[in-house]
Design a protein around this motif. Structure first.
Motif, short mmCIF file in Angstrom:
data_model
loop_
_atom_site.label_atom_id
_atom_site.label_comp_id
_atom_site.label_asym_id
_atom_site.label_seq_id
_atom_site.Cartn_x
_atom_site.Cartn_y
_atom_site.Cartn_z
N LEU A 134 0.83 -1.21 0.00
CA LEU A 134 0.00 0.00 0.00
C LEU A 134 0.86 1.26 0.00
CD1 LEU A 134 -2.80 -1.03 2.53
CD2 LEU A 134 -3.02 -0.78 0.05
N ALA A 135 1.95 1.22 0.76
CA ALA A 135 2.85 2.38 0.82
C ALA A 135 3.51 2.60 -0.54
CB ALA A 135 3.90 2.17 1.90
N ARG A 136 3.90 1.51 -1.20
CA ARG A 136 4.54 1.63 -2.51
C ARG A 136 3.55 2.18 -3.54
NH1 ARG A 136 8.93 3.19 -4.69
NH2 ARG A 136 9.97 1.75 -6.12
N ARG A 137 2.31 1.70 -3.48
CA ARG A 137 1.29 2.18 -4.40
C ARG A 137 1.02 3.68 -4.18
NH1 ARG A 137 -4.24 2.90 -5.00
NH2 ARG A 137 -5.13 2.07 -6.95
N ALA A 138 0.93 4.09 -2.91
CA ALA A 138 0.71 5.50 -2.59
C ALA A 138 1.88 6.35 -3.08
CB ALA A 138 0.52 5.67 -1.08
N GLU A 139 3.09 5.83 -2.98
CA GLU A 139 4.27 6.56 -3.44
C GLU A 139 4.21 6.77 -4.96
OE1 GLU A 139 9.14 6.00 -3.57
OE2 GLU A 139 7.90 4.63 -2.39
N LEU A 140 3.81 5.72 -5.68
CA LEU A 140 3.70 5.84 -7.14
C LEU A 140 2.61 6.83 -7.53
CD1 LEU A 140 4.09 2.07 -8.14
CD2 LEU A 140 5.73 3.92 -8.57
N ILE A 141 1.50 6.85 -6.78
CA ILE A 141 0.43 7.81 -7.06
C ILE A 141 0.92 9.23 -6.83
CG2 ILE A 141 -1.77 8.68 -6.17
CD1 ILE A 141 -2.71 5.81 -5.93
N ALA A 142 1.69 9.45 -5.75
CA ALA A 142 2.22 10.78 -5.46
C ALA A 142 3.15 11.25 -6.58
CB ALA A 142 2.95 10.78 -4.13
N ILE A 143 3.97 10.35 -7.09
CA ILE A 143 4.86 10.69 -8.19
C ILE A 143 4.04 11.02 -9.44
CG2 ILE A 143 6.59 9.74 -9.79
CD1 ILE A 143 7.65 8.10 -7.35
N GLY A 144 3.03 10.21 -9.69
CA GLY A 144 2.19 10.42 -10.86
C GLY A 144 1.44 11.75 -10.82
N ARG A 145 1.02 12.16 -9.64
CA ARG A 145 0.34 13.45 -9.51
C ARG A 145 1.20 14.57 -10.09
NH1 ARG A 145 -2.27 14.04 -3.45
NH2 ARG A 145 -4.10 12.69 -3.74
N LYS A 146 2.47 14.57 -9.71
CA LYS A 146 3.37 15.62 -10.16
C LYS A 146 3.63 15.51 -11.66
CE LYS A 146 5.64 16.02 -5.67
NZ LYS A 146 6.92 15.86 -4.91
N LEU A 147 3.81 14.29 -12.15
CA LEU A 147 4.10 14.09 -13.57
C LEU A 147 2.94 14.57 -14.44
CD1 LEU A 147 5.80 10.56 -13.61
CD2 LEU A 147 6.89 12.78 -13.99
N PHE A 148 1.73 14.12 -14.14
CA PHE A 148 0.59 14.46 -14.97
C PHE A 148 0.13 15.90 -14.78
CE2 PHE A 148 -0.01 9.76 -15.05
CZ PHE A 148 0.03 9.60 -16.43
N ALA A 149 0.52 16.52 -13.68
CA ALA A 149 0.19 17.94 -13.50
C ALA A 149 1.03 18.81 -14.43
CB ALA A 149 0.43 18.35 -12.05
N LEU A 197 -6.10 6.95 -13.87
CA LEU A 197 -7.40 6.93 -13.20
C LEU A 197 -7.23 6.80 -11.69
CD1 LEU A 197 -9.55 4.70 -15.59
CD2 LEU A 197 -9.72 7.16 -15.26
N ALA A 198 -6.29 5.98 -11.26
CA ALA A 198 -6.03 5.83 -9.82
C ALA A 198 -5.56 7.14 -9.21
CB ALA A 198 -4.99 4.73 -9.58
N ILE A 199 -4.73 7.89 -9.96
CA ILE A 199 -4.24 9.20 -9.49
C ILE A 199 -5.39 10.18 -9.35
CG2 ILE A 199 -2.83 11.19 -10.16
CD1 ILE A 199 -0.96 9.09 -11.55
N VAL A 200 -6.25 10.25 -10.38
CA VAL A 200 -7.37 11.19 -10.35
C VAL A 200 -8.33 10.84 -9.22
CG1 VAL A 200 -9.35 12.08 -11.63
CG2 VAL A 200 -7.18 11.70 -12.81
N GLU A 201 -8.67 9.56 -9.08
CA GLU A 201 -9.60 9.14 -8.03
C GLU A 201 -9.05 9.44 -6.64
OE1 GLU A 201 -10.12 5.07 -9.12
OE2 GLU A 201 -11.94 5.47 -10.27
N ASP A 202 -7.75 9.20 -6.44
CA ASP A 202 -7.13 9.46 -5.15
C ASP A 202 -7.15 10.96 -4.84
OD1 ASP A 202 -5.33 8.21 -2.93
OD2 ASP A 202 -4.20 9.95 -3.62
N SER A 203 -6.84 11.77 -5.85
CA SER A 203 -6.83 13.23 -5.67
C SER A 203 -8.22 13.76 -5.37
CB SER A 203 -6.27 13.90 -6.93
OG SER A 203 -4.95 13.45 -7.20
N VAL A 204 -9.21 13.24 -6.10
CA VAL A 204 -10.59 13.67 -5.90
C VAL A 204 -11.06 13.33 -4.49
CG1 VAL A 204 -12.97 13.06 -6.52
CG2 VAL A 204 -11.33 13.68 -8.30
N GLY A 205 -10.72 12.13 -4.02
CA GLY A 205 -11.11 11.75 -2.67
C GLY A 205 -10.56 12.69 -1.62
N ASP A 206 -9.30 13.08 -1.79
CA ASP A 206 -8.68 14.03 -0.85
C ASP A 206 -9.38 15.38 -0.88
OD1 ASP A 206 -6.85 12.15 -0.06
OD2 ASP A 206 -5.16 13.00 -1.17
N LEU A 207 -9.68 15.87 -2.08
CA LEU A 207 -10.30 17.20 -2.20
C LEU A 207 -11.69 17.21 -1.58
CD1 LEU A 207 -10.54 20.07 -3.21
CD2 LEU A 207 -11.06 19.18 -5.49
#
Length: 219
Positions: free
Chosen positions: A21-36, A71-81
């Motif tokens: 789970l920690a590794r997946r969350a780390e990849l999502i955090a990296i992806g947020r910055k890349l796709f932004a 999609l995982a990045i967007v869904e995770d970001s939306v949940g936080d917002l």
């Protein structure tokens, strides 16, 4: 192993799950910055793996495909917002609305890459991405409606008025985080006042939806 040791022991499978789970969350955090910063089509899986400093197969393992990763990045970001913006149900209506706007701006200010990903990044033609973004808009509309009218189920005209305001907020907030010439407090007050105008317009056209009075804050 004694009983206290047994209570403190963690099953290896649980440790593995936590690491996964920690590794997946780390990849999502990296992806947020890349796709932004880069469009969806401009990033290949090789690019993503290089930036993340992992083997490409690891990204496929967690997310199946580049689209699944996005999609995982967007869904995770939306949940936080949505989590940040919602809440404060114990407050008077006007304060509840102000709190929602303040939390929305705070999220955008402190999570700029995630906010850009939600609002403007990635695959504009993808129906599933559109559905996720529409979902966050509807969630914010519902939160504002609950603060303004003490209900989430509102008439089409009231919903359309609030949705138009939310869409304008997205554009203004994107510009604000790129050029933060206004303080967050000033930005919040500006959005509160434009929302007030929207609520008064809704009331004029749909008298059953009276705009909350600022005087109610002191009640």
């Amino acid at each position: 192993m004694n009983s206290s040791q047994q209570r403190g022991a963690v099953h290896p499978q649980m440790r593995g799950t936590d690491r996964s789970l920690a590794r997946r969350a780390e990849l999502i955090a990296i992806g947020r910055k890349l796709f932004a910063d880069t469009s969806y089509d401009a990033l290949s899986m090789d690019d993503i793996a290089r930036h993340a400093q992992v083997a490409k197969g690891l990204i496929y393992y967690y997310f199946t495909s580049k689209r699944g990763y996005y999609l995982a990045i967007v869904e995770d970001s939306v949940g936080d917002l949505v989590t940040q913006a919602a809440g404060g149900l114990d407050l008077p209506p006007v304060e509840r609305v102000q709190r929602t706007i303040d939390r929305y701006l705070r999220y955008a200010e402190h999570n700029q890459a995630a906010y850009r990903t939600i609002v403007s990044g990635g695959v504009g033609f993808d129906a599933q991405v559109h559905a996720i973004r529409d979902g966050v808009r509807e969630a914010i509309v519902a939160t504002i409606a609950e603060g303004a009218y003490d209900r989430r189920d509102i008439a089409p005209l009231a919903r359309m008025g609030l949705l138009g305001w939310v869409c304008s907020v997205e554009g203004a907030t994107l510009d604000w985080i790129d050029r933060p010439e206004l303080s967050r407090d000033t930005m919040r007050e500006l959005l509160v006042k434009t929302l007030g105008g929207t609520l008064r317009a809704i009331e004029e056209l749909e008298p059953g939806y009276p705009a909350p009075s600022p005087a109610r804050r002191e009640a």
